[in-house]
Design an enzyme around this catalytic site. Structure first.
Site, PDB file in Angstrom:
ATOM      1  N   ARG A 113     -10.351  -5.557  15.330  1.00  0.00           N
ATOM      2  CA  ARG A 113     -12.068  -4.928  15.293  1.00  0.00           C
ATOM      3  C   ARG A 113     -13.020  -4.162  16.178  1.00  0.00           C
ATOM      4  O   ARG A 113     -12.326  -3.927  16.945  1.00  0.00           O
ATOM      5  CB  ARG A 113     -13.244  -6.210  14.947  1.00  0.00           C
ATOM      6  CG  ARG A 113     -12.435  -6.983  14.831  1.00  0.00           C
ATOM      7  CD  ARG A 113     -13.502  -8.490  13.845  1.00  0.00           C
ATOM      8  NE  ARG A 113     -13.807  -8.798  14.907  1.00  0.00           N
ATOM      9  CZ  ARG A 113     -14.276 -10.120  15.753  1.00  0.00           C
ATOM     10  NH1 ARG A 113     -13.440 -10.985  15.646  1.00  0.00           N
ATOM     11  NH2 ARG A 113     -15.099 -10.148  17.072  1.00  0.00           N
ATOM     12  N   TYR A 122     -14.794 -22.841  19.493  1.00  0.00           N
ATOM     13  CA  TYR A 122     -15.149 -21.000  19.998  1.00  0.00           C
ATOM     14  C   TYR A 122     -14.883 -21.012  21.480  1.00  0.00           C
ATOM     15  O   TYR A 122     -15.265 -21.314  22.305  1.00  0.00           O
ATOM     16  CB  TYR A 122     -16.023 -20.745  19.552  1.00  0.00           C
ATOM     17  CG  TYR A 122     -16.977 -19.583  20.413  1.00  0.00           C
ATOM     18  CD1 TYR A 122     -16.103 -18.461  19.752  1.00  0.00           C
ATOM     19  CD2 TYR A 122     -17.024 -19.742  20.123  1.00  0.00           C
ATOM     20  CE1 TYR A 122     -16.666 -16.836  19.977  1.00  0.00           C
ATOM     21  CE2 TYR A 122     -18.526 -17.418  20.678  1.00  0.00           C
ATOM     22  CZ  TYR A 122     -18.053 -16.733  20.224  1.00  0.00           C
ATOM     23  OH  TYR A 122     -18.277 -14.923  20.178  1.00  0.00           O
ATOM     24  N   ASN A 132     -14.417 -17.762  23.578  1.00  0.00           N
ATOM     25  CA  ASN A 132     -14.717 -15.557  23.521  1.00  0.00           C
ATOM     26  C   ASN A 132     -14.390 -15.549  25.020  1.00  0.00           C
ATOM     27  O   ASN A 132     -15.052 -15.518  25.689  1.00  0.00           O
ATOM     28  CB  ASN A 132     -16.584 -16.661  23.136  1.00  0.00           C
ATOM     29  CG  ASN A 132     -17.515 -15.331  23.768  1.00  0.00           C
ATOM     30  OD1 ASN A 132     -16.961 -14.349  22.765  1.00  0.00           O
ATOM     31  ND2 ASN A 132     -18.612 -15.118  24.195  1.00  0.00           N
ATOM     32  N   ASP A 147     -16.154  -4.259  17.401  1.00  0.00           N
ATOM     33  CA  ASP A 147     -18.002  -5.031  16.803  1.00  0.00           C
ATOM     34  C   ASP A 147     -18.968  -3.970  17.858  1.00  0.00           C
ATOM     35  O   ASP A 147     -18.838  -3.784  18.857  1.00  0.00           O
ATOM     36  CB  ASP A 147     -17.794  -6.814  17.939  1.00  0.00           C
ATOM     37  CG  ASP A 147     -17.291  -7.351  16.637  1.00  0.00           C
ATOM     38  OD1 ASP A 147     -16.533  -7.071  16.180  1.00  0.00           O
ATOM     39  OD2 ASP A 147     -17.187  -8.716  17.017  1.00  0.00           O
ATOM     40  N   ASP A 206     -11.873 -15.348  20.407  1.00  0.00           N
ATOM     41  CA  ASP A 206     -12.190 -13.695  20.665  1.00  0.00           C
ATOM     42  C   ASP A 206     -11.273 -13.390  22.397  1.00  0.00           C
ATOM     43  O   ASP A 206     -11.018 -14.178  22.727  1.00  0.00           O
ATOM     44  CB  ASP A 206     -12.772 -13.261  20.950  1.00  0.00           C
ATOM     45  CG  ASP A 206     -13.440 -12.949  19.115  1.00  0.00           C
ATOM     46  OD1 ASP A 206     -13.007 -12.786  17.886  1.00  0.00           O
ATOM     47  OD2 ASP A 206     -15.252 -12.701  19.066  1.00  0.00           O
TER      48      ASP A 206
END
Lengths: 133, 133
Positions: free
Chosen positions: B85, B40, B42, B87, B116
């Protein structure tokens, strides 16, 4: 000639050409791929509207000695192209590497909206470090 | 069962399910969609490796009172799904809106890499403002 006429293949081709033009610093080709009414959302920075304003901004952000848009991933759905890139650049003898994603909306083979997402502080810190700050 | 077996439709379905799980704050489903060896990335924050470490991070980042991943655009090429997106979240009574793009690599119906891209300072400033800073 309407905005619904762009195929996915045409949309992909336009964005691939835009990435390639950046990597050659081919300002004429960059300009040719932007629609007159393009909207450019450059991360958290102020939105820029119109081809003329975007080109003024690009010229003002440079001049760049080197630029390479390394295209990690690209995909398309209808007229929207999504990219994952690493932008490498040299400006005033200082180099920076920018992990970035961008969304491009294409109409009639040109970019009508360009939205880039990245961490501005990480970008700016690379120039600050090289100045000894 | 190898990593080459994920179809584009399966990859899209996994990411759509992940977005939906986040919007329900369904931690069990979020966990189920992460591979054991998930990586991940981030934004500019430290890389997190393994499902257990990612779930610890998510639980530590919350608890969230509300979460909605508004999916603006999604597209796929092979086993890579790209998303754009917004969020929306509420944490400790404070709300934030985060424009974000994310890349997901899928293998066997699970996320093996999640990257991300967003502006961290813009995100943090929303919490700071609500504290009166």
């Amino acid at each position: 000639m309407g905005t619904g006429c762009t195929s996915e293949a045409e949309a992909l081709a336009a964005v691939r050409a835009f990435c390639a033009a950046w990597s050659r610093l081919d300002m004429l080709q960059i300009e040719a791929l932007l629609a007159e009414n393009v909207v450019y959302r450059n991360g958290p920075l102020p939105v820029i509207r119109s081809k003329a304003a975007v080109m003024d901004y690009i010229r003002g952000a440079g001049p760049f000695e080197e630029m390479k848009w390394e295209l990690l991933n690209i995909s398309v759905s209808e007229n929207i192209v999504l990219t994952e890139r690493v932008d490498h650049l040299v400006r005033n003898g200082k180099s920076a590497t920018l992990p970035i994603m961008g969304a491009f909306e294409i109409a009639d083979g040109q970019i009508v909206e360009w939205r880039d997402y990245f961490d501005l502080a990480s970008y700016r810190a690379q120039f600050a470090q090289e100045k000894g700050l």
